[in-house]
Write a protein that holds these residues in place. Sequence first.
Motif, PDB file in Angstrom:
ATOM      1  N   TYR A 116      22.814  31.829   8.162  1.00 33.07           N
ATOM      2  CA  TYR A 116      21.515  31.979   8.199  1.00 33.07           C
ATOM      3  C   TYR A 116      20.740  30.992   9.029  1.00 33.07           C
ATOM      4  O   TYR A 116      21.165  29.833   9.415  1.00 33.07           O
ATOM      5  N   GLN A 117      19.422  31.738   9.530  1.00 31.99           N
ATOM      6  CA  GLN A 117      18.624  30.603  10.321  1.00 31.99           C
ATOM      7  C   GLN A 117      17.340  30.614   9.492  1.00 31.99           C
ATOM      8  O   GLN A 117      17.151  29.754   8.597  1.00 31.99           O
ATOM      9  N   CYS A 118      16.376  31.517   9.733  1.00 35.28           N
ATOM     10  CA  CYS A 118      15.082  31.546   8.888  1.00 35.28           C
ATOM     11  C   CYS A 118      15.533  31.594   7.332  1.00 35.28           C
ATOM     12  O   CYS A 118      14.863  31.338   6.608  1.00 35.28           O
ATOM     13  N   GLY A 119      16.706  32.636   7.353  1.00 38.03           N
ATOM     14  CA  GLY A 119      16.989  32.800   5.742  1.00 38.03           C
ATOM     15  C   GLY A 119      16.297  34.075   5.043  1.00 38.03           C
ATOM     16  O   GLY A 119      16.674  34.276   3.940  1.00 38.03           O
ATOM     17  N   TYR A 120      15.291  34.458   5.919  1.00 38.18           N
ATOM     18  CA  TYR A 120      14.731  35.470   5.132  1.00 38.18           C
ATOM     19  C   TYR A 120      15.518  36.897   4.806  1.00 38.18           C
ATOM     20  O   TYR A 120      15.555  37.615   3.819  1.00 38.18           O
ATOM     21  N   CYS A 121      16.506  37.107   5.719  1.00 41.83           N
ATOM     22  CA  CYS A 121      17.217  38.319   5.490  1.00 41.83           C
ATOM     23  C   CYS A 121      18.588  38.177   4.720  1.00 41.83           C
ATOM     24  O   CYS A 121      19.136  39.126   4.192  1.00 41.83           O
ATOM     25  N   THR A 122      18.703  36.866   4.567  1.00 45.82           N
ATOM     26  CA  THR A 122      20.048  36.318   3.850  1.00 45.82           C
ATOM     27  C   THR A 122      20.378  36.949   2.437  1.00 45.82           C
ATOM     28  O   THR A 122      21.692  37.468   2.227  1.00 45.82           O
ATOM     29  N   ARG A 154      16.818  39.458  12.489  1.00 47.27           N
ATOM     30  CA  ARG A 154      16.100  39.439  13.468  1.00 47.27           C
ATOM     31  C   ARG A 154      16.462  38.027  14.108  1.00 47.27           C
ATOM     32  O   ARG A 154      16.232  38.013  15.558  1.00 47.27           O
ATOM     33  N   CYS A 155      16.796  36.991  13.354  1.00 44.71           N
ATOM     34  CA  CYS A 155      17.239  35.883  13.877  1.00 44.71           C
ATOM     35  C   CYS A 155      18.466  36.031  14.818  1.00 44.71           C
ATOM     36  O   CYS A 155      19.167  35.217  15.555  1.00 44.71           O
ATOM     37  N   THR A 157      21.853  36.397  13.370  1.00 43.63           N
ATOM     38  CA  THR A 157      22.926  35.584  12.849  1.00 43.63           C
ATOM     39  C   THR A 157      24.037  36.467  12.858  1.00 43.63           C
ATOM     40  O   THR A 157      25.053  35.992  11.978  1.00 43.63           O
TER      41      THR A 157
ATOM     42  N   VAL B 251       9.410  40.637  10.905  1.00 43.70           N
ATOM     43  CA  VAL B 251      10.355  40.243   9.933  1.00 43.70           C
ATOM     44  C   VAL B 251       9.476  39.989   8.362  1.00 43.70           C
ATOM     45  O   VAL B 251       9.781  40.529   7.452  1.00 43.70           O
TER      46      VAL B 251
HETATM   47  S1  FES Z   1      18.339  34.707   9.409  1.00 47.73           S
HETATM   48 FE1  FES Z   1      16.223  35.165  10.008  1.00 47.73          FE
HETATM   49  S2  FES Z   1      16.153  37.063   9.596  1.00 47.73           S
HETATM   50 FE2  FES Z   1      18.372  36.836   9.339  1.00 47.73          FE
END
Ligand code: FES
Lengths: 181, 841
Positions: A116-122, A154-155, A157, B251
Amino acid sequence: MSSANAHGGRQDSSGSPGVIRLTVNGKRYEFKVGVDVMPFTALRELLRDRLGLTSLKEMCEGEGVCGSCTVLVDGRPTLSCLTLAVDCDGKEIETVEGLAESGHPLLEAFSRNYAYQCGYCTPGFIMSAKALLDRNPDPSYEDIVRGLSGNICRCGTYAAILSATREAADALKARRGGGGL
Amino acid sequence: MEGAEHRRIKRPLRENPYLVFEQWQFPEDPEFKVIGRYVEPKDGRKITGRELYMRDIKLPGMLYAGWLTSPYAHALVRSVDADAIRSMPGVRDVLTCKDPDLHVEGSPEGLAAAGELEPLNVKRPEIAFVLPCEAVFEGQPVGVAVAADDMRSLYDAILAARSKVNWEELPFVVDRDEALRPDAPVAQLFRGQETNAVDPKSAGLLPFVPWVPSGASRWEMGNPDEGFRQADGIVEFEVKANVNMWGGGGVEPWAAIAWLHDGHLELWIRNQVPRKTGLFEGLESPPPKGLTMEVAAAVAGVPLSRVKVHIPYFGTSYGGMNWNGYSVIPTLLAILFSRRTGRPVMVLADWSSWSGIIGEEEGRYRFKVGFKRDGTITAVEVRSNVTWGIAGLTMPGSWKIVESTSIKNFRVEGVYPYTNKPPAACYKHGTTECLVLNEVFSRVAAALGMDPTELALRNDGSMGLPMHPDLDEIKAAQGFPVRDSLREVVEAGKRAIDWDHKWHRPGAMRLPNGNYHGIGFAWCPEWQVAPWHSVSPDTAFQVGLSLNEDGTAVIRGLRALVGNHEPSTYAQIVAEESGLRYEDIEFDHEFQDAVLSPPSGSNGLVWNSALMKELGMRTRQKLLEVAGEHMGKEPGELDVKDGVIYEKANPGNSISVGSLVAKYREHFAGGIWATGRSALKGTLIPPSPMEAHSWGRQAAFVEVEVDPETGRIEVKNVVIVNDVGRVVNPGSVAGQQYGGVYMGISRALGEEIIYDPNTGVKLNDTLAWYYVPTIADVYPVHAIAVETGLGYGAYGIMGVGEDPAALTRAALRSAVHNAIGRWVNEDPMTPDRVLRALGRA
Ligand code: FES
Ligand code: FES
């Protein structure tokens, strides 16, 4: 004896307002239709607003294309933004919060692999991965790609998400007493 | 160093057929205990859904606010029936564009007095008002804003507002070339201009690149005419790059919260620069900083001491959105509504107003390049017509290619006409500079039939000087290791993709399945914001650390966390230097009184590594001094390791950090601090901006197959090689590398906002219609992080965030040329454009 009423949910024979009963992460809840939950309330709103389950994210504003609101309804990955809460009466719902409580290996694997990066989709990815591993405990990478293709990150990952999902499959197998890939 | 074998380290990130990650070091590179090693990430709460993003926040009595967006490319709101909207159920407040509260300029509350909004919203050709009556692009917030009790009432009111507005449609222009014609409609009437031409001087063109004078629309270096005369060959060509969507808009939909109560302002913002930093302030015309606490205080009419800012986690928000005036609208509206209603107000941007924000600018580029038979490039001319964005700061062709080559002669011109398209921000950005550099190199390599990696090495340099021997001498004089970054990344990448066996003449390899095979290469210098900015003495960066009686520690500073595992990276550096345990260190990123370097520009860690290093060293020093007093020893006789201070000669004589802090609370009560200025002493500062060369290089290699029947491009393999200077957190570096690769590929292959030329309206601005890659598009990526120590940060760190996306896009363009032997002159390279290049459509 109860029957589906016009607002969804069920009405008992006394004619009192309908209620829906959901099991969420192993706990049972009852909501009055028209009071706690409207006939048009999406499952996502109900779980976030009434139960504080913040793992249900939203990228596409309910268009059904991002997968970030994915939960399991009776074990099936389901877009909670497009599912009416009243249609879930009597169903079992699982979210990432539930997996965190039970210590599911997917969480450990996503963390260890920096998946995960920003974690929003995780949380949405983890729930799709849970559904995949439940029905296919030994997925190939191609199976994982197919199983998770309804979620957007979108990141970008994706590569680490593949590793994490496969690693969780191995951990589950080890728990059951088998080997890994 | 040439010929030395790299030490290749594989970190315990699980590999799979789509991911290999390696760190490449030299045997003589410094060994660290925590830096560069695998650690458990510290932001794991994101995984459980417990970490809060903006829309997860709920405050007592909070109202929800939003706006009407323009359905037209260009229109005026003549009147609004505000009473009809006000009377709708659940509606608490309505503002129309006629309300003086909404105007940034001339507001009685002194918004203009806030000063910083001026360059932000007026001088730069962006959006002048928070909610104007004139919409200059489809999707722009316009005419009416509403605050309501709940989201449903808000959406109902906004929907109803559409029919309560009296619109006047105006002529529009969305084509960049058309916009410059004398008879073109004026795209943005509120500016009071008669044409769409932007005067870079009055628009405040920034001296972002020190060799380009402020306000220039044309710039020359050396003698380009002479350079063309000396050339053995000249190539002239045009490239068109279309707009793509700013990633963050796609997002986590934008939102802001303000709560103005009892003379106090509390804010929840999604802004990468929450406080004034001092960065760039030494410049003649500093760039906008978005809505900082200082500006918010002025807008709300409260002293700075009564502003508190929260920065929840961001859903994908890399890149400098805060540089764009548009980004302040939600926060300003939230403050205004909160002031009027006395309630906390969350402003929710709707999809259409944010998805249109441009990620990478639209541009038409005309090139002329002169070169010698041996590959020496003698002159470059670039004339561009580009969306104002980061391009407006630099003039495409005047920055990265100058910063990283020995080319001596340049002529660069840029125009940035107003159109009826949304403004641009930057987001893992690279078109205007990386694309320009690589178009020049790819076309010359093709014209000469030369291996493009050889061509790159031949012209490597900086500001007209060759890398060897001239720049090597400067490197040594400035204290940098004399390493050859480009050669190292090229060699690593060539080996990983098997370049020497796979590279062939363009169009020369047809596979048994009928497809063309192609392989491409692109390169650029590191993408940190130019190093002269990193060393501004005016910076106000600061960071603190408090120690607890249980031996744990908290790093304190204000910093937007965008998703690069910053808390882990910072803790690694502090642990390395202080002797504290990594596991014992946390990061409080909402500490109001010390501000860290913001993430924008891939520059964050360049600065923050220096701050964290200094903080760690000071912490160690403090622990040794206090423990020395306690143990009756000199600090030099002691050491700290794993959270324990011990006597070097007698390790049994020790005290844990926690016990020491508990015993001597008064020594630690004030915390430990490091500032930008003090931290700078530990880094290599170039003597002047003109001597601040960019040493690090990045490279991408992409292998493709192209189906000549359908025009479909299939990516088979990507190798991305980044000289990151020094790896601190391998997980974070790897993520930025392969994450950027996916972004670059999707930009090259399909990301494009399509405008209907007849209406000026976006046709594909939702995720259902706009191409975003999913896991089904995953490609094998081999990511290599090379560590040369050639960056300006502590330990020689440099940025990695932007390069992979920018480079992969460029490398894919040259791979497709290598496959089909023709150039696809319009980006993204959709199948129809590939077929057109092949003469089949
Ligand atoms: S970790 Fe950023 S959208 Fe998936
Ligand atoms: S919010 Fe995007 S699918 Fe549900």
